[in-house]
Design a protein around this motif. Structure first.
Motif, mmCIF file in Angstrom:
data_model
loop_
_atom_site.group_PDB
_atom_site.id
_atom_site.type_symbol
_atom_site.label_atom_id
_atom_site.label_comp_id
_atom_site.label_asym_id
_atom_site.label_seq_id
_atom_site.Cartn_x
_atom_site.Cartn_y
_atom_site.Cartn_z
ATOM 1 N N ALA A 28 0.832 -1.207 0.000
ATOM 2 C CA ALA A 28 0.000 0.000 0.000
ATOM 3 C C ALA A 28 0.866 1.256 0.000
ATOM 4 C CB ALA A 28 -0.926 -0.004 1.218
ATOM 5 N N MET A 29 1.940 1.246 0.793
ATOM 6 C CA MET A 29 2.832 2.407 0.851
ATOM 7 C C MET A 29 3.537 2.624 -0.481
ATOM 8 S SD MET A 29 4.495 2.196 4.658
ATOM 9 C CE MET A 29 5.319 3.775 4.464
ATOM 10 N N LYS A 30 3.877 1.550 -1.164
ATOM 11 C CA LYS A 30 4.492 1.669 -2.490
ATOM 12 C C LYS A 30 3.526 2.324 -3.474
ATOM 13 C CE LYS A 30 6.126 -1.088 -6.391
ATOM 14 N NZ LYS A 30 6.287 -2.453 -6.948
ATOM 15 N N MET A 31 2.269 1.919 -3.441
ATOM 16 C CA MET A 31 1.271 2.491 -4.339
ATOM 17 C C MET A 31 1.033 3.969 -4.045
ATOM 18 S SD MET A 31 -1.461 -0.656 -4.453
ATOM 19 C CE MET A 31 -2.614 0.250 -5.474
ATOM 20 N N VAL A 32 1.000 4.328 -2.752
ATOM 21 C CA VAL A 32 0.813 5.731 -2.372
ATOM 22 C C VAL A 32 2.002 6.574 -2.840
ATOM 23 C CG1 VAL A 32 0.661 7.316 -0.412
ATOM 24 C CG2 VAL A 32 -0.681 5.215 -0.410
ATOM 25 N N SER A 33 3.207 6.054 -2.632
ATOM 26 C CA SER A 33 4.413 6.779 -3.060
ATOM 27 C C SER A 33 4.464 6.928 -4.575
ATOM 28 C CB SER A 33 5.668 6.047 -2.569
ATOM 29 O OG SER A 33 5.762 6.093 -1.166
ATOM 30 N N ALA A 34 3.992 5.907 -5.294
ATOM 31 C CA ALA A 34 3.971 5.982 -6.757
ATOM 32 C C ALA A 34 3.048 7.099 -7.232
ATOM 33 C CB ALA A 34 3.535 4.641 -7.344
ATOM 34 N N ALA A 35 1.890 7.224 -6.572
ATOM 35 C CA ALA A 35 0.951 8.292 -6.943
ATOM 36 C C ALA A 35 1.528 9.671 -6.626
ATOM 37 C CB ALA A 35 -0.369 8.091 -6.204
ATOM 38 N N LYS A 36 2.142 9.803 -5.447
ATOM 39 C CA LYS A 36 2.745 11.086 -5.076
ATOM 40 C C LYS A 36 3.949 11.409 -5.955
ATOM 41 C CE LYS A 36 1.330 11.109 -0.215
ATOM 42 N NZ LYS A 36 1.795 11.117 1.201
ATOM 43 N N ARG A 79 9.338 12.227 6.975
ATOM 44 C CA ARG A 79 9.053 10.839 7.368
ATOM 45 C C ARG A 79 10.192 9.912 6.948
ATOM 46 N NH1 ARG A 79 4.040 8.795 4.777
ATOM 47 N NH2 ARG A 79 4.784 9.974 2.984
ATOM 48 N N GLY A 80 10.225 8.747 7.592
ATOM 49 C CA GLY A 80 11.239 7.756 7.269
ATOM 50 C C GLY A 80 10.719 6.715 6.293
ATOM 51 N N LEU A 81 11.204 5.474 6.440
ATOM 52 C CA LEU A 81 10.844 4.355 5.563
ATOM 53 C C LEU A 81 11.164 4.661 4.106
ATOM 54 C CD1 LEU A 81 7.415 3.268 7.128
ATOM 55 C CD2 LEU A 81 9.673 2.250 7.504
ATOM 56 N N CYS A 82 12.281 5.347 3.883
ATOM 57 C CA CYS A 82 12.706 5.645 2.511
ATOM 58 C C CYS A 82 14.193 5.329 2.343
ATOM 59 C CB CYS A 82 12.408 7.090 2.141
ATOM 60 S SG CYS A 82 12.913 8.322 3.355
ATOM 61 N N PHE A 123 16.662 14.672 -8.031
ATOM 62 C CA PHE A 123 15.934 13.525 -8.561
ATOM 63 C C PHE A 123 16.434 13.183 -9.964
ATOM 64 C CE2 PHE A 123 12.388 11.719 -11.008
ATOM 65 C CZ PHE A 123 12.093 10.617 -10.219
ATOM 66 N N LYS A 124 16.834 11.915 -10.145
ATOM 67 C CA LYS A 124 17.234 11.432 -11.464
ATOM 68 C C LYS A 124 16.198 10.448 -12.002
ATOM 69 C CE LYS A 124 21.067 9.415 -14.068
ATOM 70 N NZ LYS A 124 22.428 8.841 -14.011
ATOM 71 N N ASN A 125 15.924 9.417 -11.226
ATOM 72 C CA ASN A 125 14.842 8.483 -11.553
ATOM 73 C C ASN A 125 14.391 7.824 -10.254
ATOM 74 O OD1 ASN A 125 16.658 6.195 -11.075
ATOM 75 N ND2 ASN A 125 17.529 6.669 -13.080
ATOM 76 N N VAL A 126 13.477 6.876 -10.374
ATOM 77 C CA VAL A 126 12.902 6.258 -9.173
ATOM 78 C C VAL A 126 13.971 5.624 -8.291
ATOM 79 C CG1 VAL A 126 11.335 4.460 -8.358
ATOM 80 C CG2 VAL A 126 10.694 5.857 -10.309
ATOM 81 N N ALA A 127 14.958 5.017 -8.900
ATOM 82 C CA ALA A 127 15.970 4.276 -8.137
ATOM 83 C C ALA A 127 17.211 5.096 -7.816
ATOM 84 C CB ALA A 127 16.378 3.020 -8.901
ATOM 85 N N THR A 128 17.341 6.286 -8.386
ATOM 86 C CA THR A 128 18.582 7.048 -8.237
ATOM 87 C C THR A 128 18.300 8.479 -7.797
ATOM 88 O OG1 THR A 128 19.546 5.742 -10.031
ATOM 89 C CG2 THR A 128 20.718 7.738 -9.369
ATOM 90 N N GLN A 129 18.938 8.865 -6.697
ATOM 91 C CA GLN A 129 18.921 10.251 -6.235
ATOM 92 C C GLN A 129 20.370 10.709 -6.068
ATOM 93 O OE1 GLN A 129 17.192 7.832 -4.028
ATOM 94 N NE2 GLN A 129 15.583 7.924 -5.569
ATOM 95 N N ILE A 130 20.673 11.888 -6.580
ATOM 96 C CA ILE A 130 22.042 12.391 -6.572
ATOM 97 C C ILE A 130 22.179 13.451 -5.488
ATOM 98 C CG2 ILE A 130 23.869 13.476 -7.926
ATOM 99 C CD1 ILE A 130 22.384 12.502 -10.447
ATOM 100 N N GLY A 190 10.520 8.728 -4.615
ATOM 101 C CA GLY A 190 11.207 7.699 -5.382
ATOM 102 C C GLY A 190 11.950 6.728 -4.477
ATOM 103 N N ALA A 191 12.640 7.277 -3.465
ATOM 104 C CA ALA A 191 13.376 6.431 -2.520
ATOM 105 C C ALA A 191 12.432 5.560 -1.705
ATOM 106 C CB ALA A 191 14.217 7.309 -1.593
ATOM 107 N N ARG A 192 11.300 6.137 -1.288
ATOM 108 C CA ARG A 192 10.342 5.344 -0.501
ATOM 109 C C ARG A 192 9.707 4.259 -1.354
ATOM 110 N NH1 ARG A 192 7.908 9.158 1.656
ATOM 111 N NH2 ARG A 192 9.005 9.044 3.649
ATOM 112 N N MET A 193 9.402 4.584 -2.606
ATOM 113 C CA MET A 193 8.818 3.587 -3.508
ATOM 114 C C MET A 193 9.775 2.421 -3.700
ATOM 115 S SD MET A 193 7.407 4.251 -7.345
ATOM 116 C CE MET A 193 6.848 2.905 -8.378
ATOM 117 N N THR A 194 11.051 2.718 -3.887
ATOM 118 C CA THR A 194 12.059 1.674 -4.052
ATOM 119 C C THR A 194 12.213 0.849 -2.779
ATOM 120 O OG1 THR A 194 13.259 3.046 -5.639
ATOM 121 C CG2 THR A 194 14.470 1.226 -4.642
ATOM 122 N N ALA A 195 12.255 1.535 -1.630
ATOM 123 C CA ALA A 195 12.415 0.834 -0.348
ATOM 124 C C ALA A 195 11.229 -0.074 -0.057
ATOM 125 C CB ALA A 195 12.585 1.861 0.775
#
Length: 295
Positions: free
Chosen positions: A23-31, A86-89, A179-186, A246-251
């Motif tokens: 559920a958290m992944k889906m919420v993060s994807a929408a945000k 918030r954490g979990l990212c 932000f670079k992409n979902v899996a990468t933050q610089i 992006g980081a939370r979605m990946t996590a």
């Protein structure tokens, strides 16, 4: 070996956790979609405005006299650290804290020893991380993400700009995740103030635009530079906001996969325990039957 009830309870617990992470992944994807739309729309405007100011102020006398271009001996330092609430990212927030601490230790160790380094935290996690480690943290604007908008970010930018112009700080640094992409933050650590000429960019430019100034060159530059600085801070906050989701979605995606693997192991363990219990009961029945037959 744990009992069947214990294994069954763990399966229920892990299954519930997996549903939460999904559920958290889906919420993060929408945000994330909304956040990336905002930053994608912001980047061209920010880039063009920065190029315009660099071109106009390269040889302009008005730019040299601007309070935001004054280079002073570095005694007092302000670092704007942008994290999340918030954490979990994953390591998203910890990396901001580590980068900020590393910047202080590498460039401003003497100022830190003298107690002349202040951190302006944007995001509660940066405030918590750096406060626990003994840094001087200004938490006035730590809750910006609860009311994320340009006016709220402008307040924080105004504080940094006014403090620099009045001589309270001699340099202002900006630390954030790009932000670079979902899996990468610089991770970025950039000097916000004073404004300095970037030689690498100027070397790449072969032509310069010819501008006609109305009402005057000095007035236009004094109007553009504050807007560009506020926009740069706002852009950093938007970049960090998109990077957080992006980081939370990946996590959460990794956590969901890990929960699935754990469920497989627990179900296998449950079946083995159940089979062992059934075998034990059969052996007890057979043993009892043989004892009765012997009598």
């Amino acid at each position: 070996m744990p009992s069947l009830k214990e294994v069954r309870n763990r399966i229920v617990s892990v299954n519930s956790t997996q549903q939460i992470t999904k559920a958290m992944k889906m919420v993060s994807a929408a945000k994330l979609r909304r956040a990336t739309d905002a930053i994608v729309q912001m980047r061209p405007y920010s880039k063009k405005l920065t190029e315009m100011i660099a071109t106009v102020s390269a040889n302009a006398e008005g730019a040299k006299e601007n309070p935001y271009t004054v280079v002073r001996e570095i005694n007092r330092v302000l670092i704007i650290a942008v994290s999340s609430d918030r954490g979990l990212c994953g390591a998203f927030n910890a990396n901001i804290g580590k980068t900020t601490a590393g910047l202080i230790n590498e460039k401003y160790a003497a100022q830190q020893e003298a107690g002349k380094v202040e951190i302006l935290a944007i995001g509660k996690k940066a405030a918590e991380y750096l406060t626990r480690r003994g840094y001087k943290v200004n938490q006035k604007y730590a809750d910006i993400f609860t009311r994320l908008s340009f006016p709220s970010v402008r307040e924080a930018a105004d504080y940094a700009m006014n403090s620099f112009a009045e001589g309270e700080f001699d340099v202002v640094e900006l630390v954030f995740n790009e932000f670079k992409n979902v899996a990468t933050q610089i991770l970025r650590a950039e000097q916000l103030l004073p404004l300095v000429e970037k030689k690498e960019e100027n070397k790449q430019k072969t032509t310069t635009a010819d501008y006609i100034f109305e009402p005057s060159e000095e007035e236009i530059i004094n109007e553009l530079i504050p807007k560009a600085l506020k926009l740069q801070v706002y852009k950093a906050v938007l970049e960090s906001n998109a990077s957080e989701h992006g980081a939370r979605m990946t996590a959460m995606d990794k956590a969901t996969d890990n929960a699935g693997e754990l469920l497989k192991e627990l179900k296998l363990q449950y079946n083995r325990s159940r089979q062992a219990a059934i075998t034990k009961e059969i052996l007890e029945i057979v043993g009892g039957a043989e004892a009765l037959a012997a009598e």
